[in-house]
Scaffold this active site. Structure first.
Site, short mmCIF file in Angstrom:
data_model
loop_
_atom_site.label_atom_id
_atom_site.label_comp_id
_atom_site.label_asym_id
_atom_site.label_seq_id
_atom_site.Cartn_x
_atom_site.Cartn_y
_atom_site.Cartn_z
CB VAL A 99 -0.98 -0.01 1.20
CG1 VAL A 99 -0.26 0.20 2.54
CG2 VAL A 99 -2.06 1.05 1.01
N GLY A 317 -5.71 -6.66 0.66
CA GLY A 317 -6.18 -5.71 1.67
C GLY A 317 -5.23 -4.53 1.76
CD GLU A 318 -0.65 -4.42 2.66
OE1 GLU A 318 0.03 -5.37 3.08
OE2 GLU A 318 -0.24 -3.59 1.80
N GLY A 319 -5.66 -1.61 1.69
CA GLY A 319 -6.07 -0.43 0.94
C GLY A 319 -5.47 -0.40 -0.44
#
Length: 350
Positions: A99, A317-319
């Site tokens: 990210v 995930g993580e953005g």
């Protein structure tokens, strides 16, 4: 605290449809067939309605990564140990995660928030908003009290308030928490009635045997806690996560500040579903970034009423997916600001 949450929810207003229409009119004057830029045009109209500007410019963008641990990891639902959560938080803070790379590419900042990591973390860049050190094991008892869930939501909204006051106007949701796909699957089941076998995915890459076990754990958590389908806060508290609750707050906070919020993958979409149940108007401020490889993600987006911009088979995930879509939002803005109209270019319409 519930009164404070009600104040946040009541401060969310409908998007400004007159600017949505003005953006549509401008798009139809550009040198292209009407609607030919597809979802870029949808983005341009939506952000105009959200911000009240036909040609908004997002000079300061942030992905808010909420981090928290999950007691359900005691059940062996993940391929990674819970110790990875604080280790990855430090990786975010040191700029080494995926990210961080994609945020730098998009000209955005990564805001890492400790809302429930089961460790004592210190770092000058860490936003410390810890509600408690991890959730309880939802396979045995409620993950959080209702008060803890509300507090985590309020912490998330407060983070957005802080950054909006600094001039940030475009936000994305990110997450870190080993075990959080289990909690997100449970939220999906509880709020929509989807069977656990269709909601539970592979998460960090578990094998068939552990996947079947994960399905059983979700079913057990639902049976023990009996979350009320009509009460999103009850669902969030009983089978959710601190970082998921924090992301609910991020979404509500963005809507409150009339800022677009880009929703990442499975975990962020579980938060989006809860947010939409608590404050239906908040859904108009959300843009879905990508369709995750997690099998339940599409069902979450459908329940919120969102359509993803991209399908990249991502499940990190993580953005990461959300930050990737900052580039598309910037591109839509440039189309609005820089593309010639038929009149200015001297191009015939027919």
């Amino acid at each position: 605290m519930r009164q404070q949450l009600n104040q946040v929810i009541e401060s969310i207003k409908p998007i400004q449809h007159e600017f949505f229409e003005l953006a549509s009119q401008h798009l139809d004057q550009l040198t292209k067939p009407p609607g030919s830029l597809g979802k870029l045009e949808d983005i341009a109209r939506q952000v105009a309605g959200i911000t009240g500007e036909v040609m908004p410019l997002f000079n300061k963008k942030a992905v808010i990564v909420m981090a928290g641990d999950h007691g359900v990891c005691e059940e062996g639902v993940s391929a990674f140990p819970a110790e990875v959560t604080p280790q990855m938080v430090l990786n975010f803070l040191n700029g080494g995660a995926a990210v961080n790379v994609l945020a730098r590419h998009a000209g955005a900042d990564v805001v890492c928030v400790d809302i429930g990591v089961n460790a004592d973390l210190e770092h000058p860049a860490l936003v410390a908003r810890k509600v408690r050190k991890g959730t309880r094991n939802m396979a045995r008892e409620a993950a959080m009290t209702r008060e803890e869930a509300v507090q985590a939501i309020l912490e998330g909204a407060a983070v957005v308030d802080d950054y909006a006051a600094q001039g940030y106007s475009l936000f994305a949701t990110g997450d870190m928490g080993i075990g959080n796909t289990t909690a997100s699957a449970a939220i999906l089941c509880a709020l929509t009635g989807v069977d656990a076998g269709l909601a539970v995915g592979r998460g960090t890459g578990i094998d068939d045997e552990r996947w079947r076990h994960k399905v059983d754990v979700v079913k057990k958590a639902l049976e023990i806690n009996e979350p009320a389908k009509e009460d999103a806060l009850d669902v969030l508290a009983k089978v959710g996560g601190l970082e998921i609750a924090g992301l609910v707050g991020v979404i509500l906070g963005a809507a409150k500040n009339r800022c677009p919020v880009v929703i990442d993958g499975f975990i962020s979409s579980a938060a989006a579903l809860v947010a939409s149940k608590l404050a239906p108007l908040s859904a108009s401020y959300m843009l879905a970034s990508h369709l995750s490889h997690e099998q339940g993600h599409g069902k979450l987006l459908e329940a919120v009423g969102l359509e993803a911009m991209l399908q990249m088979d991502m499940r990190l995930g993580e953005g990461t997916g959300a930050v990737l879509c900052f580039n598309l939002i910037d591109a839509a803005g440039k189309i609005m600001r820089e593309m010639a109209t038929f009149d200015s270019a001297g191009v015939s319409r027919s």
